[in-house]
Design a protein around this motif. Sequence first.
Motif, PDB file in Angstrom:
ATOM      1  N   SER A  77      31.823  41.121  28.034  1.00  0.00           N
ATOM      2  CA  SER A  77      32.806  40.343  28.222  1.00  0.00           C
ATOM      3  C   SER A  77      31.532  38.961  29.966  1.00  0.00           C
ATOM      4  CB  SER A  77      33.761  40.736  28.645  1.00  0.00           C
ATOM      5  OG  SER A  77      34.974  41.493  28.126  1.00  0.00           O
ATOM      6  N   THR A  78      31.138  40.320  31.116  1.00  0.00           N
ATOM      7  CA  THR A  78      31.014  39.629  31.608  1.00  0.00           C
ATOM      8  C   THR A  78      29.385  38.723  31.023  1.00  0.00           C
ATOM      9  OG1 THR A  78      31.337  41.398  33.037  1.00  0.00           O
ATOM     10  CG2 THR A  78      29.468  39.627  33.772  1.00  0.00           C
ATOM     11  N   LYS A  79      28.708  39.363  30.818  1.00  0.00           N
ATOM     12  CA  LYS A  79      27.143  39.072  30.445  1.00  0.00           C
ATOM     13  C   LYS A  79      27.551  37.255  29.643  1.00  0.00           C
ATOM     14  CE  LYS A  79      23.486  38.702  27.778  1.00  0.00           C
ATOM     15  NZ  LYS A  79      22.353  39.803  26.238  1.00  0.00           N
ATOM     16  N   ARG A  80      29.198  37.695  28.857  1.00  0.00           N
ATOM     17  CA  ARG A  80      29.004  36.161  28.202  1.00  0.00           C
ATOM     18  C   ARG A  80      29.638  34.997  28.976  1.00  0.00           C
ATOM     19  NH1 ARG A  80      31.640  40.025  24.181  1.00  0.00           N
ATOM     20  NH2 ARG A  80      32.771  39.884  25.147  1.00  0.00           N
ATOM     21  N   SER A  81      30.036  35.347  30.764  1.00  0.00           N
ATOM     22  CA  SER A  81      30.995  34.900  31.479  1.00  0.00           C
ATOM     23  C   SER A  81      29.772  33.892  31.613  1.00  0.00           C
ATOM     24  CB  SER A  81      31.869  34.812  32.441  1.00  0.00           C
ATOM     25  OG  SER A  81      30.503  35.552  33.643  1.00  0.00           O
ATOM     26  N   LEU A  82      28.614  33.917  32.261  1.00  0.00           N
ATOM     27  CA  LEU A  82      27.229  33.227  31.897  1.00  0.00           C
ATOM     28  C   LEU A  82      27.722  32.091  32.546  1.00  0.00           C
ATOM     29  CD1 LEU A  82      24.634  35.518  32.174  1.00  0.00           C
ATOM     30  CD2 LEU A  82      25.650  35.050  34.691  1.00  0.00           C
ATOM     31  N   ALA A  83      27.962  31.466  30.520  1.00  0.00           N
ATOM     32  CA  ALA A  83      27.530  29.966  30.772  1.00  0.00           C
ATOM     33  C   ALA A  83      28.978  29.219  31.651  1.00  0.00           C
ATOM     34  CB  ALA A  83      27.928  30.008  29.154  1.00  0.00           C
ATOM     35  N   LYS A  84      29.555  29.920  32.163  1.00  0.00           N
ATOM     36  CA  LYS A  84      31.205  28.821  33.249  1.00  0.00           C
ATOM     37  C   LYS A  84      30.786  29.065  34.285  1.00  0.00           C
ATOM     38  CE  LYS A  84      34.638  31.809  31.078  1.00  0.00           C
ATOM     39  NZ  LYS A  84      35.756  32.126  30.663  1.00  0.00           N
ATOM     40  N   ALA A  85      30.045  30.109  35.103  1.00  0.00           N
ATOM     41  CA  ALA A  85      30.411  31.103  36.050  1.00  0.00           C
ATOM     42  C   ALA A  85      29.053  29.991  36.297  1.00  0.00           C
ATOM     43  CB  ALA A  85      29.621  32.216  36.505  1.00  0.00           C
ATOM     44  N   ASN A  86      28.807  29.228  36.698  1.00  0.00           N
ATOM     45  CA  ASN A  86      28.059  27.685  37.686  1.00  0.00           C
ATOM     46  C   ASN A  86      27.551  28.526  38.344  1.00  0.00           C
ATOM     47  OD1 ASN A  86      27.740  25.412  38.789  1.00  0.00           O
ATOM     48  ND2 ASN A  86      29.197  25.226  39.283  1.00  0.00           N
ATOM     49  N   LEU A  87      26.211  29.905  38.646  1.00  0.00           N
ATOM     50  CA  LEU A  87      25.760  30.329  39.956  1.00  0.00           C
ATOM     51  C   LEU A  87      24.540  29.455  40.212  1.00  0.00           C
ATOM     52  CD1 LEU A  87      25.408  33.541  37.703  1.00  0.00           C
ATOM     53  CD2 LEU A  87      26.966  32.981  39.093  1.00  0.00           C
ATOM     54  N   LYS A  88      24.468  29.696  41.550  1.00  0.00           N
ATOM     55  CA  LYS A  88      23.433  28.594  42.335  1.00  0.00           C
ATOM     56  C   LYS A  88      22.675  29.393  42.055  1.00  0.00           C
ATOM     57  CE  LYS A  88      28.008  27.096  45.243  1.00  0.00           C
ATOM     58  NZ  LYS A  88      28.321  26.845  46.794  1.00  0.00           N
ATOM     59  N   LEU A  89      21.335  29.262  41.588  1.00  0.00           N
ATOM     60  CA  LEU A  89      20.053  29.469  40.716  1.00  0.00           C
ATOM     61  C   LEU A  89      19.228  28.801  41.350  1.00  0.00           C
ATOM     62  CD1 LEU A  89      21.064  32.126  37.935  1.00  0.00           C
ATOM     63  CD2 LEU A  89      20.791  33.105  40.378  1.00  0.00           C
ATOM     64  N   PRO A  90      18.363  28.859  41.881  1.00  0.00           N
ATOM     65  CA  PRO A  90      17.130  28.079  41.914  1.00  0.00           C
ATOM     66  C   PRO A  90      16.376  27.989  40.879  1.00  0.00           C
ATOM     67  CG  PRO A  90      15.987  30.358  42.133  1.00  0.00           C
ATOM     68  CD  PRO A  90      17.561  30.434  41.910  1.00  0.00           C
ATOM     69  N   ASN A  91      16.196  26.648  40.585  1.00  0.00           N
ATOM     70  CA  ASN A  91      16.030  26.174  39.073  1.00  0.00           C
ATOM     71  C   ASN A  91      14.335  27.099  38.286  1.00  0.00           C
ATOM     72  OD1 ASN A  91      16.794  23.909  39.539  1.00  0.00           O
ATOM     73  ND2 ASN A  91      15.147  22.630  40.403  1.00  0.00           N
ATOM     74  N   ASP A  92      13.791  27.081  39.355  1.00  0.00           N
ATOM     75  CA  ASP A  92      12.802  28.414  38.573  1.00  0.00           C
ATOM     76  C   ASP A  92      13.395  29.687  37.372  1.00  0.00           C
ATOM     77  OD1 ASP A  92      10.923  26.811  40.156  1.00  0.00           O
ATOM     78  OD2 ASP A  92      10.157  28.658  41.403  1.00  0.00           O
ATOM     79  N   ALA A  93      14.955  30.163  38.142  1.00  0.00           N
ATOM     80  CA  ALA A  93      15.155  31.168  37.363  1.00  0.00           C
ATOM     81  C   ALA A  93      15.624  30.728  35.957  1.00  0.00           C
ATOM     82  CB  ALA A  93      16.378  31.279  38.561  1.00  0.00           C
ATOM     83  N   GLU A  94      15.906  29.295  36.258  1.00  0.00           N
ATOM     84  CA  GLU A  94      16.392  28.806  34.492  1.00  0.00           C
ATOM     85  C   GLU A  94      18.251  29.314  34.074  1.00  0.00           C
ATOM     86  OE1 GLU A  94      13.315  28.828  31.003  1.00  0.00           O
ATOM     87  OE2 GLU A  94      11.815  27.595  32.666  1.00  0.00           O
ATOM     88  N   GLY A  95      18.869  29.435  34.530  1.00  0.00           N
ATOM     89  CA  GLY A  95      19.701  30.387  34.666  1.00  0.00           C
ATOM     90  C   GLY A  95      20.369  31.606  34.339  1.00  0.00           C
ATOM     91  N   ASN A  96      18.816  32.418  34.324  1.00  0.00           N
ATOM     92  CA  ASN A  96      18.554  33.906  34.636  1.00  0.00           C
ATOM     93  C   ASN A  96      18.972  34.441  36.008  1.00  0.00           C
ATOM     94  OD1 ASN A  96      18.265  36.842  34.264  1.00  0.00           O
ATOM     95  ND2 ASN A  96      16.441  36.371  33.644  1.00  0.00           N
ATOM     96  N   PRO A  97      20.121  35.370  36.197  1.00  0.00           N
ATOM     97  CA  PRO A  97      20.114  35.580  37.728  1.00  0.00           C
ATOM     98  C   PRO A  97      19.330  36.876  38.218  1.00  0.00           C
ATOM     99  CG  PRO A  97      21.847  36.100  35.692  1.00  0.00           C
ATOM    100  CD  PRO A  97      21.616  35.315  35.381  1.00  0.00           C
ATOM    101  N   GLU A  98      18.521  37.481  36.727  1.00  0.00           N
ATOM    102  CA  GLU A  98      18.089  38.486  37.687  1.00  0.00           C
ATOM    103  C   GLU A  98      17.363  38.524  38.646  1.00  0.00           C
ATOM    104  OE1 GLU A  98      17.413  41.973  36.858  1.00  0.00           O
ATOM    105  OE2 GLU A  98      17.451  41.778  34.506  1.00  0.00           O
ATOM    106  N   GLY A  99      17.264  39.273  39.755  1.00  0.00           N
ATOM    107  CA  GLY A  99      16.850  39.453  41.413  1.00  0.00           C
ATOM    108  C   GLY A  99      17.509  38.809  42.351  1.00  0.00           C
TER     109      GLY A  99
END
Length: 302
Positions: A77-99
């Motif tokens: 469930s949590t992994k699927r929620s990423l699309a709507k989480a609107n996380l403030k990640l840097p551009n380099d991350a390309e939407g991947n919150p690892e780190g």
Amino acid sequence: MQMNTPPRSTIRLTRRGRVALIATGAVVAATAVTVPLLTLTTEHEERRPTSLVIPEGWRTGQVYEAVDNALALPLGSTKRSLAKANLKLPNDAEGNPEGYLYPATYPVDRTATPESLLALMVNTANKKFSGSPVTAGAQRNAMNLYQAITIASIIQAEVSTKADMGKVSRVIFNRLERGMPLQMDATLDYALNRFTPTTTTNDTKLESPYNSYQRMGLPPTPISNPGQAAMRAAINPTPGNWLYFVTVKPGDTRFTASYEEQQRNVAEFNRLRRSASPSASNSPSTSISTPVPGSPSASAPS
């Protein structure tokens, strides 16, 4: 003999009386069922954790599963929620919150959702990593913040003590400066989605951007979520000329600039491993030999 029992006709139930008793019985029965359900709900709420602990070095997959468990959600469930989480990640991350899922203890209340918990972790990471000491340290070592977090994630995955973290950081910088592949087992483990101290020769041939035995430079993303100590080590590597290291046994990680000395250290690691697990020495997939040339850590034949 007289009895004070009223005539039979006076104790007969009327139709209304029957309905009333039936209705009353239904209420009683319903009450008997509802109370245990209410009790169970209360006990379940009491069992729900009020906080969520994210340890240093966990990967995103581990964090997702922990959030699912804390919120009593189906796995995934949590992994699927990423699309709507609107996380403030840097551009380099390309939407991947690892780190960026910062290791800490987070409150879990009735309003908590996967999106809110992930956002809190990322916001915490941004606060921890965006301070002037971290950004200045990254610039001092000719790298951007995302690269510093990637190095910290490798350090976090390779060793656990602060003293060793600074030395592993130096090994990484020394290898990058010399144009050598990092050859870190932790990057291969990430590519293979496993947690193991054993790397085989076949593993080092894996086609993956995370295979630091074959690919030059840093992996494309962090490989874990590092803590403060690993981040400090990434921007403040311990002075030294080391190019190799191997953890011979818990608490004994040896660093050297000499490949010959590294081979001796790995041989001792092999001996201790085989003596601790004789069956492992007979298995070609787990036995350990000298590392491939240039490898800072032990590898094994396939």
